[in-house]
Write a protein that holds these residues in place. Structure first.
Motif, PDB file in Angstrom:
ATOM      1  N   ALA A  90      23.844  21.367  -5.776  1.00 14.67           N
ATOM      2  CA  ALA A  90      23.361  22.315  -6.590  1.00 14.67           C
ATOM      3  C   ALA A  90      23.622  23.605  -6.129  1.00 14.67           C
ATOM      4  O   ALA A  90      23.224  23.992  -5.021  1.00 14.67           O
ATOM      5  CB  ALA A  90      22.054  21.945  -7.350  1.00 14.67           C
ATOM      6  N   SER A 109      27.322  16.595  -8.973  1.00 14.44           N
ATOM      7  CA  SER A 109      25.906  16.891  -9.393  1.00 14.44           C
ATOM      8  C   SER A 109      25.058  16.470  -8.518  1.00 14.44           C
ATOM      9  O   SER A 109      23.851  16.660  -8.791  1.00 14.44           O
ATOM     10  CB  SER A 109      25.844  16.144 -10.879  1.00 14.44           C
ATOM     11  OG  SER A 109      26.079  14.814 -10.713  1.00 14.44           O
ATOM     12  N   SER A 136      28.722  22.365  -7.804  1.00 17.12           N
ATOM     13  CA  SER A 136      28.468  21.543  -8.835  1.00 17.12           C
ATOM     14  C   SER A 136      29.513  21.676 -10.185  1.00 17.12           C
ATOM     15  O   SER A 136      29.099  20.913 -10.868  1.00 17.12           O
ATOM     16  CB  SER A 136      26.968  22.167  -9.605  1.00 17.12           C
ATOM     17  OG  SER A 136      26.998  23.332  -9.523  1.00 17.12           O
TER      18      SER A 136
END
Length: 187
Positions: A105, A100, A74
């Protein structure tokens, strides 16, 4: 109450250990590192996250005498990576994912199941597109390149250390304070 507490502890524990290791490339050489990088689960090929594979123009470049750090997928955008390629199986094509994307994540499904395992690299003369080689016609011609990895990747093979007439490269992983660090050192 005990069940809720157990679920909370498991969730927190999962978040603490969820993210793949921090990737650190220390380029102590006078050449630029141009590399493709691969993250996979231990002992299997998928899911696979790659930088620069199969699209070589998007490979990671670490200039001579410099360092590079990627603490998680990320954080890729702030570290010069606009797209990771994610392949979930051998029968599915690699799909571009921005840093993103939820699966990338720190607690995303891809991050939870992958770790840095391998690099295919070629060293270039600093600031050029000229590969480091003997430049002669000798057979075999000598280059500063190779496959380097942690030795656990079943899809790509490569030792954790290589040595050439132009320099050496080393791959190792250490843990400190509950965080894992994967190092590529070129010297």
């Amino acid at each position: 109450m005990k069940k809720q507490f157990l679920i909370l502890c498991c969730a927190i524990g999962g978040m603490i250990s969820a993210q793949q290791s921090t990737l650190i490339i220390n380029n102590y050489s006078s050449y630029d590192y141009h590399g493709q990088l691969f993250a996979t689960p231990l002992g299997t090929c998928y899911p696979m996250v790659s930088i620069g594979y199969p699209a070589v123009p998007n490979q990671l470049i670490v200039p001579a005498l410099s360092d590079y750090e990627l603490s998680s997928y990320s954080t890729g955008a702030s570290n010069g990576i606009t797209t990771f390629l994610v392949q979930t199986s051998g029968s599915n094509p690699a799909v571009p994912r921005i840093p993103s994307h939820p699966t990338l994540a720190p607690t995303g499904v891809i991050s939870l199941n992958t770790n840095w395992r391998h690099t295919k690299f070629q060293m270039y003369f600093a600031g050029t597109n000229t590969p480091v080689s003997s430049g002669g016609t000798s057979v075999p011609e000598t280059y500063f390149l190779g496959n380097l990895g942690d030795g656990t990747n079943s899809c790509f093979s490569g030792p954790s250390y290589i040595s050439t007439v132009y320099g050496d490269a080393d791959w190792f992983t250490i843990s400190s304070g509950g965080t894992q660090f994967t190092y590529i050192q070129i010297f």
